[in-house]
Design an enzyme around this catalytic site. Structure first.
Site, mmCIF file in Angstrom:
data_model
loop_
_atom_site.group_PDB
_atom_site.id
_atom_site.type_symbol
_atom_site.label_atom_id
_atom_site.label_comp_id
_atom_site.label_asym_id
_atom_site.label_seq_id
_atom_site.Cartn_x
_atom_site.Cartn_y
_atom_site.Cartn_z
ATOM 1 C CD GLU A 68 1.603 -5.920 5.457
ATOM 2 O OE1 GLU A 68 2.496 -6.768 5.667
ATOM 3 O OE2 GLU A 68 0.754 -6.056 4.568
ATOM 4 C CD GLU A 79 -2.511 -7.879 2.770
ATOM 5 O OE1 GLU A 79 -2.339 -6.666 2.509
ATOM 6 O OE2 GLU A 79 -3.061 -8.274 3.811
ATOM 7 N N GLY A 117 0.574 -5.031 0.938
ATOM 8 C CA GLY A 117 -0.641 -5.081 0.111
ATOM 9 C C GLY A 117 -0.350 -5.594 -1.296
ATOM 10 C CB ALA A 144 -0.881 -0.017 1.242
#
Ligand code: DAK
Length: 256
Positions: free
Chosen positions: A130, A110, A107, A64
């Site tokens: 993270e 993911e 992310g 992200a």
């Protein structure tokens, strides 16, 4: 310039490419919105049988967008939009192949884990870093990881945030294949073309049975599999596939 592009390199195959090189393809809200819009469009498009999701030859996605995360509060608008992209990928009926070069982290990984097949380069690193930012995976990273590898590998990697070399990821069942870095894109495309030549309803049925069945008890999952199996007997492609075999010719599948 769009940060996410769509191309159609061969029949029935669509390639979605994230292209935000200045931030290592970090998944900003805008990037995720663009991915979601294209995935939803392809899900409804009869011409598309297989989707390849990639960040190109350098990097899949480094996570992200940390600058956005830095500003995010619990109640911020972005938080309300936190399912953007993930819901679209989750509800996509079609097979999605992640073609992963360089890094797929946070992310970004993911997003790869939302796909059905993950092809990575031999120098690629994946993982969920993270914890090092004071957060944890929030788009399925803990759950998809543990379901793929079991508890002890998941804890080893999730609790350190260490980057996982592609070969190790392959050995612990976290990705599908490792190929030379320079061959990731072509290999993923060839695999997509191979799947696109097969009957789409049977592929869709297999995807549904694997994903939905994995969450159910074995008897329920087997009953679910059996229903989808029976449904395929109503398809023209089942008649075509079995007839072509008996007539010793190549089948022509129509997705009907
Ligand atoms: N976000 C923003 N910018 C990034 C970025 C990222 N994730 N990753 C890299 N960049 C930017 C760098 O800031 C740098 O920008 P400039 O300084 O040039 O302006 C540029 O990309 C190049 O990066 P580096 O200089 O760091 O390049 P290196 O080759 O040295 O290192 C690296 C590559 C990938 C190892 C490193 O960049 C890195 O560690 N990146 C961060 C990896 C990371 O921590 N990823 C996890 C982020 S947290 C949610 C669901 C999911 C998430 C959040 C919420 N909800 C459902 C609510 C996910 C969270 C995350 O992914």
């Amino acid at each position: 310039m769009p940060e996410v592009t769509l191309s159609r390199p061969s029949d029935h195959v669509a390639v979605i490419r994230i292209d935000r090189p200045e931030a290592m393809n970090a998944l900003s809200l805008s990037v995720r919105q663009q991915v979601a819009a294209i995935v939803n469009e392809l899900n409804d498009d009869d011409e598309t049988r297989v989707i390849v999701l990639t960040g190109g030859e350098k990097v899949f996605a480094a996570g992200a967008d940390v600058a956005e995360l830095n500003k995010r509060t619990v109640l911020s608008n972005q938080f309300r939009l936190s399912r953007v992209a993930w819901d679209a990928l989750d509800s996509c009926r079609k097979p999605i192949i992640a073609a992963v070069n360089g890094y797929a982290l946070g992310g970004g990984f993911e997003m790869a884990l939302h796909c059905d097949i993950i092809i990575a380069g031999d120098e690629t690193k994946v993982g969920q870093p993270e914890v090092r930012l004071g957060i944890m995976p929030g788009a399925g990273g803990t759950q998809r990881f543990v379901r793929a590898t079991g508890k002890y590998q998941a804890m080893r990697w999730l609790m350190t945030g260490d980057q996982i070399p592609a070969q190790t990821a392959y050995e612990i069942g976290l990705i599908s294949e490792v190929v030379p870095e320079a061959e990731v894109q072509s290999h993923a495309l060839k695999l997509a073309e191979k799947i696109a030549r097969l009957p789409p309803l049977a592929i869709e049925g297999s995807k549904q049975a694997v994903i939905m069945g994995a969450e159910a008890s074995l008897p329920t999952a087997l009953a679910f599999e059996n229903k989808i199996f029976q449904l395929l007997f109503a398809s023209e492609d089942k008649a075509e596939g079995t007839s072509a075999f008996l007539e010793k010719r190549k089948p022509e599948f129509k997705g009907k």
